[in-house]
Motif scaffolding. Structure first.
Motif, short mmCIF file in Angstrom:
data_model
loop_
_atom_site.label_atom_id
_atom_site.label_comp_id
_atom_site.label_asym_id
_atom_site.label_seq_id
_atom_site.Cartn_x
_atom_site.Cartn_y
_atom_site.Cartn_z
N ASP A 1 -9.07 7.75 7.96
CA ASP A 1 -7.73 7.71 7.36
C ASP A 1 -7.52 9.05 6.64
O ASP A 1 -8.44 9.52 5.97
CB ASP A 1 -7.63 6.63 6.27
CG ASP A 1 -7.72 5.21 6.81
OD1 ASP A 1 -7.60 5.02 8.03
OD2 ASP A 1 -7.92 4.29 5.98
N ARG B 1 -12.08 10.56 -5.26
CA ARG B 1 -12.87 9.99 -4.16
C ARG B 1 -14.37 10.17 -4.43
O ARG B 1 -15.19 9.56 -3.75
CB ARG B 1 -12.49 10.66 -2.83
CG ARG B 1 -11.11 10.29 -2.35
CD ARG B 1 -11.04 8.84 -1.93
NE ARG B 1 -11.74 8.58 -0.67
CZ ARG B 1 -11.84 7.37 -0.12
NH1 ARG B 1 -11.34 6.31 -0.72
NH2 ARG B 1 -12.48 7.21 1.01
N SER C 1 -13.93 -1.45 5.36
CA SER C 1 -14.17 -0.03 5.53
C SER C 1 -15.40 0.38 4.73
O SER C 1 -15.59 -0.14 3.64
CB SER C 1 -13.02 0.75 4.90
OG SER C 1 -11.87 0.76 5.65
N CYS D 1 -4.10 4.78 -5.20
CA CYS D 1 -4.21 3.49 -4.52
C CYS D 1 -3.91 2.30 -5.43
O CYS D 1 -4.42 2.19 -6.54
CB CYS D 1 -5.61 3.34 -3.94
SG CYS D 1 -5.80 1.84 -2.96
N TYR E 1 1.67 10.68 1.80
CA TYR E 1 1.42 10.11 0.48
C TYR E 1 2.68 9.40 -0.04
O TYR E 1 3.78 9.94 0.02
CB TYR E 1 1.00 11.22 -0.51
CG TYR E 1 1.05 10.72 -1.94
CD1 TYR E 1 0.10 9.80 -2.39
CD2 TYR E 1 2.06 11.13 -2.81
CE1 TYR E 1 0.17 9.30 -3.68
CE2 TYR E 1 2.12 10.63 -4.10
CZ TYR E 1 1.18 9.71 -4.53
OH TYR E 1 1.26 9.22 -5.78
N SER E 2 2.48 8.19 -0.54
CA SER E 2 3.58 7.39 -1.05
C SER E 2 3.26 7.00 -2.49
O SER E 2 2.27 6.31 -2.74
CB SER E 2 3.70 6.15 -0.14
OG SER E 2 4.61 5.22 -0.65
N ARG F 1 2.83 5.10 -5.76
CA ARG F 1 2.81 3.67 -6.09
C ARG F 1 2.88 3.50 -7.59
O ARG F 1 2.02 4.02 -8.32
CB ARG F 1 1.54 3.01 -5.54
CG ARG F 1 1.31 3.16 -4.07
CD ARG F 1 2.16 2.23 -3.22
NE ARG F 1 3.55 2.57 -3.21
CZ ARG F 1 4.54 1.71 -2.94
NH1 ARG F 1 4.26 0.46 -2.67
NH2 ARG F 1 5.79 2.09 -2.94
N ILE G 1 0.82 -1.21 0.00
CA ILE G 1 0.00 0.00 0.00
C ILE G 1 0.86 1.27 0.00
O ILE G 1 0.49 2.27 -0.60
CB ILE G 1 -0.99 -0.02 1.20
CG1 ILE G 1 -2.09 1.02 1.01
CG2 ILE G 1 -0.31 0.19 2.54
CD1 ILE G 1 -3.20 0.59 0.13
N ARG G 2 2.00 1.20 0.70
CA ARG G 2 2.97 2.30 0.73
C ARG G 2 4.35 1.71 0.58
O ARG G 2 4.53 0.50 0.63
CB ARG G 2 2.85 3.08 2.04
CG ARG G 2 1.59 3.95 2.13
CD ARG G 2 1.36 4.50 3.52
NE ARG G 2 0.95 3.46 4.43
CZ ARG G 2 -0.30 3.06 4.62
NH1 ARG G 2 -1.29 3.64 3.97
NH2 ARG G 2 -0.59 2.08 5.45
N ILE H 1 -4.56 11.27 4.24
CA ILE H 1 -3.28 11.31 3.52
C ILE H 1 -2.83 12.76 3.42
O ILE H 1 -3.63 13.62 3.06
CB ILE H 1 -3.43 10.73 2.10
CG1 ILE H 1 -3.89 9.27 2.15
CG2 ILE H 1 -2.13 10.86 1.32
CD1 ILE H 1 -4.20 8.66 0.78
#
Ligand code: SAH
Ligand code: SF4
Ligand code: F3S
Length: 449
Positions: free
Chosen positions: A300, A274, A233, A159, A333-334, A336, A49-50, A302
């Motif tokens: 959650d 979103r 979730s 994501c 934030y990472s 991906r 995920i990260r 970010i």
């Protein structure tokens, strides 16, 4: 008898998948080893995920590879989301790996890792059967995860999950209810329904099975012996009134919702895809709180999504102040590989991300502490999970609102006890079992002071 050792990374979905992996291997005659040295098969159920879980896995795999060089008979199997994300390059990147499998191929793992040998190589992108239909090896007798769907149909631009877990598929309601009823017969008191977006549950089912998440909550609530129902979730975009009504009307459904906000800026929410606005999120919170008195809210968030300005970040802080979350997971934030956001220009510099997360954590923690302090003096129903992590002489459990409580008292794990709350931090409560308080108040209050 062959022995396996399993290391798990990532979310509850992965933790639950690991219970299925264990259950399946044990059914095939393997047993669990205490550590990697004792194991014939070393399995890693990975997360991507990260960047952080990626790095952690790479370190652990290097250690396992070193072990394998000394004991070449050992088999290394890598499953989960990182394996799926890197399927093309996995064996090249990590030549020590014998078996690899994606999250959709878990039910096939048993075909390669049997008690009498290992068929090497991997299998990915199979989403044909639910790991939820495999036997399960659970750590605790009184709590269980129950998978309601796999995959995710959202396209959040940051994501990796849709790429590694595939399209959303709802499990048949009858299968879910049958599993919950069986768990109740085995002594389970608390279930957590799992899906990437539980609020879209049921939409993809054939017309004669079609249902929604509210109906599923009601069906689970009707099962004798289940005292607590949680879920994770829900996606704010799909949270509809019938689900709120079901939460309010079902006695077993806990007064807790984990409702990922991600950002308080509508502009950033749009770039994140979103599909809700700041206003819509805040209105949903108001509707939830109106329908479910005493609701606890988690989230959650970010920081440092590409293009996030100081003004955008301020909006996130404003929403946090306005909503007043009881708990929040905060992430830098990472990027991906393979996601749209990773390709966006205007990546936020690392030092700005760091500075923002620190500011956010300060606000989140202050509010969570204030929210928890409001519980002082109340008696909360606590499901006892074991002894306190910091003090062997105390017990630990969770309230219906999902807050951890350390308390003085005498009760078996798995029992529900009333606990009077005496103190609070941003993440935990402290208290005295109300029964114990009534009988031995001198000792109990001394212990809490
Ligand atoms: N399906 C769940 C969340 C799955 S991932 C949901 O939508 O609610 C859990 C959390 O990780 C997300 O809510 C998000 O806050 C965070 N996350 C996901 N991708 C990320 C990334 N690339 N960088 C930082 N955080 C991320
Ligand atoms: Fe990822 Fe969004 Fe799906 Fe959650 S809803 S798993 S954040 S794509
Ligand atoms: Fe979970 Fe990580 Fe996969 S958060 S869904 S294990 S990428």
């Amino acid at each position: 008898m062959k022995r396996y050792h399993l290391t798990t990374y990532g979310c509850q979905m992965n933790a639950h998948d690991s219970e299925r992996i264990k259950g399946m291997l044990e059914k095939q005659g393997l047993s669990e080893a205490a550590d990697q040295h004792d194991a014939d098969v070393l399995i890693f159920n990975t997360c991507t995920i990260r960047e952080k879980p990626d790095r952690k896995f790479a370190e652990h795999l290097a250690q396992a590879a070193a072990l394998k060089r000394r004991h070449p008979g050992k088999v290394i199997a890598v499953g989960g989301c990182l394996a799926e994300a890197q399927k093309e390059r996995l064996f090249e990147l990590y030549p020590q790996v014998d078996v690899a499998f994606g999250p959709g191929s878990i039910p096939h793992l048993g075909e390669w890792v049997g008690s009498d040998g290992v068929a090497p190589r991997g299998r990915f992108g199979q989403w044909d059967s639910f790991a939820g239909d495999l036997p399960s090896h659970r750590e605790r007798g009184f709590q269980a995860w129950v998978q309601v769907s796999m995959g995710c149909n959202s396209t959040c631009s940051y994501c990796i999950v849709p790429a590694v877990r595939g399209r959303e598929q709802s499990r048949r309601p009858g299968d879910i209810v049958a599993e919950v009823a069986q768990l109740a017969r085995e002594g389970v008191r608390e279930i957590t329904l799992l899906g990437q977006n539980v609020n879209s549950y049921g939409r993809d089912l054939l017309p004669d099975l079609r249902t929604d998440f509210g109906e599923l909550l009601r069906a689970c609530d009707a099962i004798d012996g289940i005292d607590r129902i949680r879920f994770t979730s829900p996606h704010p975009k799909d949270f509809r009134s019938p689900v709120i009504a079901a939460m309010a009307e079902c006695a077993a459904v806990c007064e807790h919702a984990h409702l990922p906000l991600q950002s308080g800026s509508t502009r950033i929410l749009k770039a994140m895809r979103r599909t809700y606005t700041r206003e819509r999120y805040v209105a949903l919170v108001a509707e939830l709180r109106a329908g479910i008195p005493d609701l606890a809210l988690g989230t959650d968030i970010i920081v440092g999504f590409p293009g996030e300005t100081e003004a955008d970040f301020q909006e996130t802080l404003e929403v946090v102040e306005e909503v007043r979350f009881d708990s929040a997971f905060t992430f830098v934030y990472s990027p991906r590989k393979g996601t749209d956001a990773a390709e966006m220009e205007e990546q936020v510099p690392e030092d700005v991300k760091r500075q923002r997360i620190e500011r956010l954590v300060d606000v989140v923690q202050r509010i969570a502490r204030e929210r928890n302090e409001q519980r002082i003096g109340r008696v909360e129903e606590v499901l006892v999970e074991g002894t306190s992590r910091n003090d062997e002489g105390e017990l630990r459990g969770r309230t219906r609102r999902n807050t951890t409580v350390n308390f003085v008292g005498d009760a078996e794990p798995g029992s529900l006890v009333p606990v009077r709350i005496d103190a609070a931090t941003s993440t935990t409560l402290r208290g005295v079992s109300a029964g114990a308080f009534a009988v031995g108040s001198a000792r109990s209050s001394a212990a809490v002071a």
